[in-house]
Scaffold this active site. Structure first.
Site, PDB file in Angstrom:
ATOM      1  N   HIS A 245       0.835  -1.216   0.000  1.00  0.00           N
ATOM      2  CA  HIS A 245       0.000   0.000   0.000  1.00  0.00           C
ATOM      3  C   HIS A 245       0.863   1.257   0.000  1.00  0.00           C
ATOM      4  CE1 HIS A 245      -3.317   2.691   0.916  1.00  0.00           C
ATOM      5  NE2 HIS A 245      -2.604   3.173   1.939  1.00  0.00           N
ATOM      6  N   ARG A 248       2.921   1.614  -3.468  1.00  0.00           N
ATOM      7  CA  ARG A 248       2.133   1.772  -4.691  1.00  0.00           C
ATOM      8  C   ARG A 248       1.346   3.088  -4.715  1.00  0.00           C
ATOM      9  NH1 ARG A 248       1.802  -2.378  -8.153  1.00  0.00           N
ATOM     10  NH2 ARG A 248       2.579  -4.434  -7.503  1.00  0.00           N
ATOM     11  N   ARG A 354      12.557 -17.225 -19.781  1.00  0.00           N
ATOM     12  CA  ARG A 354      12.277 -15.879 -20.293  1.00  0.00           C
ATOM     13  C   ARG A 354      13.555 -15.042 -20.335  1.00  0.00           C
ATOM     14  NH1 ARG A 354       7.114 -14.222 -20.815  1.00  0.00           N
ATOM     15  NH2 ARG A 354       5.479 -15.652 -20.103  1.00  0.00           N
ATOM     16  N   ALA A 356      16.542 -16.220 -20.766  1.00  0.00           N
ATOM     17  CA  ALA A 356      17.331 -16.705 -21.896  1.00  0.00           C
ATOM     18  C   ALA A 356      16.769 -16.199 -23.219  1.00  0.00           C
ATOM     19  CB  ALA A 356      17.360 -18.235 -21.877  1.00  0.00           C
ATOM     20  N   ARG A 358      15.221 -13.466 -23.689  1.00  0.00           N
ATOM     21  CA  ARG A 358      15.460 -12.013 -23.785  1.00  0.00           C
ATOM     22  C   ARG A 358      16.833 -11.718 -24.370  1.00  0.00           C
ATOM     23  NH1 ARG A 358      14.713  -9.063 -18.249  1.00  0.00           N
ATOM     24  NH2 ARG A 358      12.611  -9.845 -18.638  1.00  0.00           N
ATOM     25  N   TYR A 359      17.848 -12.543 -24.000  1.00  0.00           N
ATOM     26  CA  TYR A 359      19.212 -12.236 -24.394  1.00  0.00           C
ATOM     27  C   TYR A 359      19.741 -13.139 -25.509  1.00  0.00           C
ATOM     28  CZ  TYR A 359      18.902  -9.767 -19.993  1.00  0.00           C
ATOM     29  OH  TYR A 359      18.486  -8.946 -18.994  1.00  0.00           O
ATOM     30  N   ASP A 381      21.370 -20.656 -23.959  1.00  0.00           N
ATOM     31  CA  ASP A 381      21.045 -19.677 -25.015  1.00  0.00           C
ATOM     32  C   ASP A 381      22.311 -19.361 -25.793  1.00  0.00           C
ATOM     33  OD1 ASP A 381      22.424 -17.180 -24.015  1.00  0.00           O
ATOM     34  OD2 ASP A 381      21.084 -17.501 -22.297  1.00  0.00           O
ATOM     35  N   GLY A 413      16.882  -6.981 -12.000  1.00  0.00           N
ATOM     36  CA  GLY A 413      17.884  -7.806 -11.338  1.00  0.00           C
ATOM     37  C   GLY A 413      17.311  -8.721 -10.280  1.00  0.00           C
TER      38      GLY A 413
END
Length: 449
Positions: A245, A248, A354, A356, A358-359, A381, A413
């Site tokens: 709370h 955000r 995900r 792997a 991405r890059y 990857d 990260g």
């Protein structure tokens, strides 16, 4: 204070040991005293019987002066009973041949002031009893044949040291077993409770005990620890709700201000920078909350099917790779059941896939190696990889490699940190390494049960 010290396990084991030792010593000392082959004092009842026999012989000798003494002392049971008269000069009068055993017994007991008894093989010899026959002094001895099984078990034990040792151990065994049961039974219950806690079951019941020794203290400490863990988890739930709370709300106001500024001043460089950083901040908060929620919700392990868990993740990865113009391949998923936290494990593997995708330059592959007691996932990857001196750091929260790999993608990260936490809760291992050609390889190994 004294009763508390007496309840210590050290005192119990010490006293128990010495009681057992005293019992063994008592058995070893007592058994030889039961050996009838050792010359002992004749009991009063047998002395009375032997005196009665001597009196009867004396009466018969007076009544039948012409009958030889050999005949007078011959009993009806001549096969199993023999009587011997020893004169003052050492002559032995008997209706049967005098054995070496009775001669030895007469020599050993002739100086005795009271009747003796001794067993030789299956003959029981008693005496002497003084008796006057026809004006002459005699010593009366008796020999009675015993049943073959008489005291045979005791004689066998006494004649066999190893058998005596075995019986002694047999006597001490119940004491040792009761002590072991007294100590091990509550420890087994506590071990089961500790295993349940290790598996994440914080509702495990610590067995109640009234013991005042170290085991009782251990049970009470474990119960206190359980209550403390539950309280801390409750506080963590509350803190998570408050953080959600409190963080955000200002972030929402900041994004509204950015939107109003865009409308009024247009998309300037400064406003775009604020907008990008607010997006990153929102992503970071969402990742943190996701990590905390997964840790809090993973309290009890449950069995699940690996194929049912991974198939939807692999299908989504294939679709996502197609949208990125890349390829995702995976081998057949083993149809095995695993006990763990399905949501955590699924999220961990999905994060790595995900990351792997991405890059990767073109291709990502998932290999699954199933053994008897563990299963290994290898995600590779063909991307730029990670500097060798930073490979071990990528699983730390908020860690970002020195290259533009994370910064360009806007990553917070936390993805691999969430993965590492999930694998650790499964008592597994995760490791990263650069491939020989190019790209990164991440291996995840978890136990099946």
């Amino acid at each position: 204070m004294l009763s508390s010290k007496l309840n210590h396990l050290f005192v119990k084991i010490f006293v128990w040991f010495w009681c057992m030792l005293l019992l063994v010593v008592a058995v070893v000392i007592a058994l030889p005293t039961l050996d009838s082959r050792v010359m002992k004092q004749l009991d009063p009842r047998s002395v009375s019987i032997l005196n009665s026999i001597a009196h009867n012989i004396a009466t018969s000798a007076e009544r039948y002066p012409s009958v030889p003494l050999q005949v007078l002392i011959t009993p009806k049971e001549a096969q199993t009973k023999h009587f011997y008269l020893v004169a003052t000069n050492g002559d032995i009068i008997s209706s049967t041949k005098t054995s070496k055993a009775i001669r030895r017994f007469i020599l050993q007991s002739e100086e005795s002031l009271s009747p003796k008894v001794k067993q030789y093989k299956n003959w029981l010899m008693t005496g002497p009893i003084s008796v006057v026959l026809r004006g002459e002094q005699f010593q009366l001895y008796a020999a009675q044949q015993l049943p073959a099984e008489h005291n045979i078990w005791l004689i066998n034990v006494l004649d066999r040291p190893f058998l005596l040792l075995f019986i002694t151990m047999l006597v001490s065994m119940p004491l040792c077993a009761s002590l072991a049961w007294h100590i091990s039974k509550p420890l087994q219950k506590l071990k089961k409770t500790a295993s349940d806690i290790t598996d994440g079951n914080l509702d495990a019941v610590v067995p109640a005990t009234q013991r005042q020794d170290e085991i009782g203290e251990l049970a009470r400490s474990l119960r206190t620890m359980m209550l403390s863990i539950r309280e801390h988890i409750s506080l963590q739930h509350r803190l998570l709700s408050d953080i959600s709370h409190e963080l955000r709300s200002p972030l929402t106001r900041l994004k509204m201000s950015v939107a109003l500024s865009k409308r009024r001043y247009g998309e300037t460089k400064e406003i775009m920078r604020i907008d990008n950083e607010s997006e990153r901040l929102e992503e970071m908060i969402a990742a943190l909350l996701n990590l905390s929620k997964m840790q809090l919700n993973a309290t009890t392990k449950e069995p699940f099917n690996l194929d049912s868990l991974l198939q939807p993740i692999c299908d989504d990865a294939v679709f996502e790779a197609e949208q990125l113009g890349k390829t995702f391949t995976y081998q057949e998923i083993p149809d095995v059941d695993i006990k763990g936290f399905p949501a955590l494990l699924g999220s961990a593997i999905e994060n790595v896939i995900r990351n792997a995708l991405r890059y990767a330059s073109n291709q990502v592959n998932l290999a699954i190696i199933s053994d008897i007691d563990q299963i290994t996932f290898v995600i590779t990857d063909d991307g730029p990889g990670v500097p060798d001196d930073e490979v071990e750091q990528i699983f730390k929260p908020f860690y970002r490699v020195s290259q533009a790999r994370d910064r360009e993608s806007g990553g917070a990260g936390l993805g691999l940190a969430i993965t590492e936490n999930a694998i650790r809760q499964h008592h597994g291992e995760i490791a990263a390494s650069n491939r020989e050609t190019h790209g990164l390889q991440i291996s995840i190994t978890i136990p099946i049960s």
